[in-house]
Design a protein around this motif. Structure first.
Motif, PDB file in Angstrom:
ATOM      1  N   GLU A  67      54.473  52.260  87.586  1.00 53.94           N
ATOM      2  CA  GLU A  67      53.848  53.561  87.853  1.00 53.94           C
ATOM      3  C   GLU A  67      52.354  53.533  87.533  1.00 53.94           C
ATOM      4  N   LEU A  68      51.991  52.907  86.425  1.00 55.06           N
ATOM      5  CA  LEU A  68      50.597  52.849  85.984  1.00 55.06           C
ATOM      6  C   LEU A  68      49.718  52.108  86.997  1.00 55.06           C
ATOM      7  N   PHE A  69      50.187  50.950  87.437  1.00 53.99           N
ATOM      8  CA  PHE A  69      49.404  50.136  88.370  1.00 53.99           C
ATOM      9  C   PHE A  69      49.688  50.453  89.834  1.00 53.99           C
ATOM     10  N   GLY A  70      50.822  51.095  90.105  1.00 53.19           N
ATOM     11  CA  GLY A  70      51.181  51.409  91.480  1.00 53.19           C
ATOM     12  C   GLY A  70      51.531  50.173  92.285  1.00 53.19           C
ATOM     13  N   ARG A  71      51.989  49.136  91.606  1.00 52.66           N
ATOM     14  CA  ARG A  71      52.271  47.862  92.273  1.00 52.66           C
ATOM     15  C   ARG A  71      53.488  47.193  91.664  1.00 52.66           C
ATOM     16  N   GLY A  72      54.056  46.277  92.414  1.00 51.72           N
ATOM     17  CA  GLY A  72      55.146  45.450  91.921  1.00 51.72           C
ATOM     18  C   GLY A  72      56.510  46.059  92.170  1.00 51.72           C
ATOM     19  N   CYS A  73      57.519  45.278  91.831  1.00 55.39           N
ATOM     20  CA  CYS A  73      58.891  45.746  91.971  1.00 55.39           C
ATOM     21  C   CYS A  73      59.672  45.375  90.715  1.00 55.39           C
ATOM     22  N   ILE A  74      60.702  46.139  90.436  1.00 56.68           N
ATOM     23  CA  ILE A  74      61.569  45.872  89.291  1.00 56.68           C
ATOM     24  C   ILE A  74      62.891  45.353  89.832  1.00 56.68           C
ATOM     25  N   ILE A  75      63.307  44.225  89.298  1.00 53.77           N
ATOM     26  CA  ILE A  75      64.514  43.557  89.773  1.00 53.77           C
ATOM     27  C   ILE A  75      65.452  43.346  88.598  1.00 53.77           C
ATOM     28  N   GLN A  76      66.734  43.596  88.819  1.00 49.70           N
ATOM     29  CA  GLN A  76      67.727  43.320  87.781  1.00 49.70           C
ATOM     30  C   GLN A  76      68.212  41.889  87.966  1.00 49.70           C
ATOM     31  N   VAL A  77      68.195  41.140  86.865  1.00 51.75           N
ATOM     32  CA  VAL A  77      68.659  39.765  86.887  1.00 51.75           C
ATOM     33  C   VAL A  77      70.168  39.769  86.712  1.00 51.75           C
ATOM     34  N   LYS A  78      70.841  39.135  87.624  1.00 55.12           N
ATOM     35  CA  LYS A  78      72.300  39.052  87.533  1.00 55.12           C
ATOM     36  C   LYS A  78      72.675  37.693  86.977  1.00 55.12           C
ATOM     37  N   SER A  79      73.496  37.709  85.946  1.00 55.51           N
ATOM     38  CA  SER A  79      73.922  36.476  85.302  1.00 55.51           C
ATOM     39  C   SER A  79      75.396  36.241  85.580  1.00 55.51           C
ATOM     40  N   LYS A  80      75.754  34.962  85.644  1.00 52.89           N
ATOM     41  CA  LYS A  80      77.179  34.672  85.824  1.00 52.89           C
ATOM     42  C   LYS A  80      77.965  35.020  84.566  1.00 52.89           C
ATOM     43  N   TRP A  81      77.240  35.281  83.476  1.00 54.41           N
ATOM     44  CA  TRP A  81      77.869  35.709  82.230  1.00 54.41           C
ATOM     45  C   TRP A  81      77.607  37.196  81.984  1.00 54.41           C
ATOM     46  N   ALA A  82      77.514  37.981  83.035  1.00 48.23           N
ATOM     47  CA  ALA A  82      77.139  39.391  82.946  1.00 48.23           C
ATOM     48  C   ALA A  82      78.018  40.171  81.976  1.00 48.23           C
ATOM     49  N   ASP A  83      79.277  39.796  81.855  1.00 46.87           N
ATOM     50  CA  ASP A  83      80.163  40.527  80.950  1.00 46.87           C
ATOM     51  C   ASP A  83      79.855  40.221  79.477  1.00 46.87           C
ATOM     52  N   TYR A  85      76.516  39.524  78.311  1.00 42.54           N
ATOM     53  CA  TYR A  85      75.134  39.843  77.977  1.00 42.54           C
ATOM     54  C   TYR A  85      74.711  41.176  78.583  1.00 42.54           C
ATOM     55  N   ASP A  86      73.748  41.815  77.917  1.00 42.02           N
ATOM     56  CA  ASP A  86      73.164  43.039  78.454  1.00 42.02           C
ATOM     57  C   ASP A  86      72.391  42.697  79.726  1.00 42.02           C
ATOM     58  N   PRO A  87      72.255  43.663  80.626  1.00 42.03           N
ATOM     59  CA  PRO A  87      71.460  43.392  81.832  1.00 42.03           C
ATOM     60  C   PRO A  87      69.995  43.153  81.457  1.00 42.03           C
ATOM     61  N   CYS A  88      69.318  42.418  82.291  1.00 47.01           N
ATOM     62  CA  CYS A  88      67.909  42.104  82.076  1.00 47.01           C
ATOM     63  C   CYS A  88      67.151  42.472  83.352  1.00 47.01           C
ATOM     64  N   PHE A  89      65.923  42.957  83.173  1.00 50.59           N
ATOM     65  CA  PHE A  89      65.110  43.383  84.302  1.00 50.59           C
ATOM     66  C   PHE A  89      63.763  42.685  84.242  1.00 50.59           C
ATOM     67  N   TYR A  90      63.130  42.547  85.401  1.00 50.85           N
ATOM     68  CA  TYR A  90      61.748  42.079  85.376  1.00 50.85           C
ATOM     69  C   TYR A  90      60.910  42.819  86.402  1.00 50.85           C
ATOM     70  N   TRP A  91      59.657  43.010  86.020  1.00 49.86           N
ATOM     71  CA  TRP A  91      58.641  43.594  86.888  1.00 49.86           C
ATOM     72  C   TRP A  91      57.847  42.430  87.439  1.00 49.86           C
ATOM     73  N   LYS A  92      57.752  42.345  88.748  1.00 50.44           N
ATOM     74  CA  LYS A  92      57.097  41.216  89.397  1.00 50.44           C
ATOM     75  C   LYS A  92      55.996  41.706  90.319  1.00 50.44           C
TER      76      LYS A  92
END
Length: 173
Positions: A67-83, A85-92
């Motif tokens: 929101e601050l920069f008005g750029r990029g996307c947020i993606i949720q990382v899916k793990s094969k061990w999802a059950d 670990y907590d979900p993880c996200f990244y802004w790219k």
């Protein structure tokens, strides 16, 4: 007033973001994901660009950055061990937008300062290429020419150095 093509953000906030990137981010140069293109004369077209990634388990700060920069996307990382670990996200943020943000936070970086310098050196080398290139209408597409070998080697060297600094195995560049 905008500075470096990013919104006018107070220095204290930029310093906070730089600390966040130092601790939770990656600044790198990567080769474009498009397949190599060939001009009719056999010359290769390779793309190198900046990338800025910040990873978090809580997406709140990542949404604030977007929101601050008005750029990029947020993606949720899916793990094969999802059950397990907590979900993880990244802004790219990639390419021009990444360069602009990195330029704005660079004075405040400590851990990732060298990576930022390399990204800014890539941007400078690309600007040099734009000054040297022939008029539009030549090459594979109108206005697109193969990168001169000397600059292509410079781009590759910058890419390899960021991969090394980020502790990554140097991949085929």
């Amino acid at each position: 007033m905008e500075k470096y093509g990013v919104p006018d953000i107070p220095a204290l906030i930029l310093a906070y973001i730089a600390g966040f990137v130092d601790g939770e981010g990656t600044i790198s140069i990567r080769r474009g994901s498009r397949k190599r293109l060939r001009a009719s004369d056999g010359a290769l077209f390779e793309e190198y660009g900046a990338s800025l990634v910040v990873t978090q388990k809580d997406r709140t700060v990542l949404e604030w950055l977007r929101e601050l920069f008005g750029r990029g996307c947020i993606i949720q990382v899916k793990s094969k061990w999802a059950d397990q670990y907590d979900p993880c996200f990244y802004w790219k943020v990639d390419y021009r937008s990444a360069v602009e943000i990195i330029r704005a936070i660079a004075p405040y970086l400590r851990v990732k300062k060298r990576q930022a310098e390399l990204v800014l050196a890539l941007d400078e080398a690309k600007a040099e290429y734009l000054l040297r290139r022939r008029p539009p209408g030549f090459g594979f597409r109108a206005g697109v020419l193969p990168t001169p070998p000397d600059l292509l080697e410079r781009y590759r060297a910058l890419c390899v150095e960021t991969q090394t600094l980020n502790g990554r195995k140097v991949i085929n560049v």
